[in-house]
Design a protein around this motif. Structure first.
Motif, short mmCIF file in Angstrom:
data_model
loop_
_atom_site.label_atom_id
_atom_site.label_comp_id
_atom_site.label_asym_id
_atom_site.label_seq_id
_atom_site.Cartn_x
_atom_site.Cartn_y
_atom_site.Cartn_z
N TYR A 91 57.21 60.18 52.98
CA TYR A 91 57.37 60.47 51.55
C TYR A 91 58.28 61.68 51.40
O TYR A 91 58.04 62.73 52.01
N PHE A 93 59.59 64.69 49.33
CA PHE A 93 59.36 65.56 48.17
C PHE A 93 60.69 65.94 47.53
O PHE A 93 60.80 66.12 46.33
N SER A 94 61.69 66.09 48.39
CA SER A 94 63.03 66.40 47.89
C SER A 94 64.01 65.92 48.96
O SER A 94 63.62 65.30 49.96
N MET A 97 62.94 68.06 52.12
CA MET A 97 61.60 68.11 52.70
C MET A 97 60.89 66.77 52.57
O MET A 97 60.87 66.17 51.49
N ALA A 99 57.26 64.50 54.07
CA ALA A 99 55.98 64.48 54.79
C ALA A 99 55.78 63.08 55.35
O ALA A 99 56.27 62.10 54.78
N GLY A 118 52.87 65.09 59.81
CA GLY A 118 53.75 66.25 59.89
C GLY A 118 54.70 66.31 58.73
O GLY A 118 54.53 65.63 57.72
N ALA A 119 55.70 67.15 58.89
CA ALA A 119 56.69 67.34 57.83
C ALA A 119 58.07 67.47 58.45
O ALA A 119 58.21 67.90 59.60
N PHE A 121 61.93 68.99 57.72
CA PHE A 121 62.77 69.87 56.88
C PHE A 121 64.22 69.64 57.28
O PHE A 121 64.56 69.71 58.47
N VAL A 132 64.24 69.98 61.30
CA VAL A 132 63.16 70.65 62.03
C VAL A 132 61.88 69.95 61.61
O VAL A 132 61.61 69.80 60.41
N PRO A 134 57.86 69.83 62.44
CA PRO A 134 56.56 70.09 63.07
C PRO A 134 55.62 68.92 62.83
O PRO A 134 55.64 68.31 61.75
N SER A 135 54.82 68.62 63.82
CA SER A 135 53.88 67.50 63.68
C SER A 135 52.65 67.75 64.53
O SER A 135 52.68 68.54 65.48
N LEU B 8 52.44 72.38 52.81
CA LEU B 8 53.25 71.79 53.88
C LEU B 8 54.04 72.85 54.64
O LEU B 8 54.10 72.84 55.87
N LEU B 15 52.55 75.20 62.83
CA LEU B 15 52.85 74.30 63.93
C LEU B 15 54.10 74.73 64.69
O LEU B 15 54.21 74.51 65.90
#
Lengths: 176, 117
Positions: A91, A93-94, A97, A99, A118-119, A121, A132, A134-135, B8, B15
């Motif tokens: 999904y 967000f912008s 970014m 998720a 995770g997310a 960026f 980048v 992270p998860s 987030l 993380l």
């Protein structure tokens, strides 16, 4: 085990429905490492550096652009080698970014199955952007586990994502 | 939506620190996964151990048990052995007496020869 099968079925159906109304939007390559934790057989949780992995993925997104699916293949290269896959629901967000959540696992030389969240960026304005990511993953099933405990991965991925859709559009425009 | 983004970002920053925290964690022979170990080895208590060594360890435990059983049997049979030893000692004493008697007879028979010389 039934939960993992149901989760996999839900992800496959979601991927099928998304792919039916989506177009390929991007692909990325990158590398990742981080921390690995799990029960080493002594009854305590042991921490150590996770295996370094290389990854490549393809991202589908709906025409609305907010949600999509991505399929990732990765190879853990050191200190030991294995091959695995991930399938994610994403999904956005912008534009910068996102998720995601999905299923992850290794298949060779042993099986590991679990979930990942995770997310992502994204940096840059061109079609090739740095990411980048992270998860965190929890892997409770598989033959690679020495005990019945859950193996955890906390990973940080770095790489480059290319916007394939714009490249395809440009190519189609040139052909026209 | 703003809170979701903030959460987030916070999770992401946390993380992102994991690789830094993991530096120096783990040793070369430690294992959390079976694939950490070479072929023919298994992950036991966080360490790679050969399956053959595991089998040997089981065998050793069995042999230790057998040795313990043997010792127990030996202790049970000690009175019998002692009686046997006692009998043997008596037998030895009797044979020693016979030997002494033979020696004395030989000495007696040698004495007349010396007298004759």
């Amino acid at each position: 085990m039934k939960r993992s099968v149901a989760l996999a079925a839900a992800l496959v159906s979601l991927a099928t429905s998304t792919a039916a109304s989506a177009q390929v939007m991007g692909a990325d390559i990158g590398a990742a490492s981080g921390m690995e934790a799990g029960d080493d057989g002594t009854g305590t949780t042991a921490f150590r550096r996770a295996r370094t992995r290389l990854r490549a993925s393809v991202l589908w997104q709906t025409e609305e652009g907010n949600s999509g699916m991505s399929a990732i293949a990765f190879v853990e290269i050191e200190p030991h080698t294995s091959f695995g896959n991930e399938i994610r629901y994403t999904y956005a967000f912008s534009r910068r970014m996102e998720a995601f959540g999905g299923a992850t696992g290794t298949w060779v030389p042993h099986i590991l199955i679990g979930g990942v969240a995770g997310a992502t960026f994204l940096f840059g304005k061109s079609d090739m952007r740095l990411f980048v990511e992270p998860s965190i993953s929890a892997l409770p099933f598989g033959t690679d586990l020495p005990t019945s405990g859950v193996l955890m991965w906390g990973l940080l991925s770095l790489g480059v994502r290319g916007d394939i859709s714009s490249l395809v559009a440009e190519k189609n425009g040139e052909e026209k | 939506m703003r809170y979701a983004r903030a959460a987030l970002v916070a999770v992401a920053v946390g993380l992102s620190l994991l690789p830094l925290l993991s530096v120096g964690c783990g040793t070369g022979n430690s294992c959390l996964r079976l694939s950490d170990c070479a072929n023919g080895m298994t992950c036991q208590a966080g360490t790679c151990a050969s399956t053959a060594a595991s089998a040997d360890a089981d065998t050793t435990e069995g042999s230790v048990g057998n040795a313990a059983d043997a010792n127990a049997q030996a202790q049970d049979s000690t009175p019998v052995d002692a009686a046997t030893t006692k009998d043997a000692g008596e037998t030895d004493a009797e044979s020693a007496k016979e030997n002494d008697a033979d020696t004395e007879t030989e000495a007696d028979s040698a004495a007349p020869e010396a007298d004759a010389g």
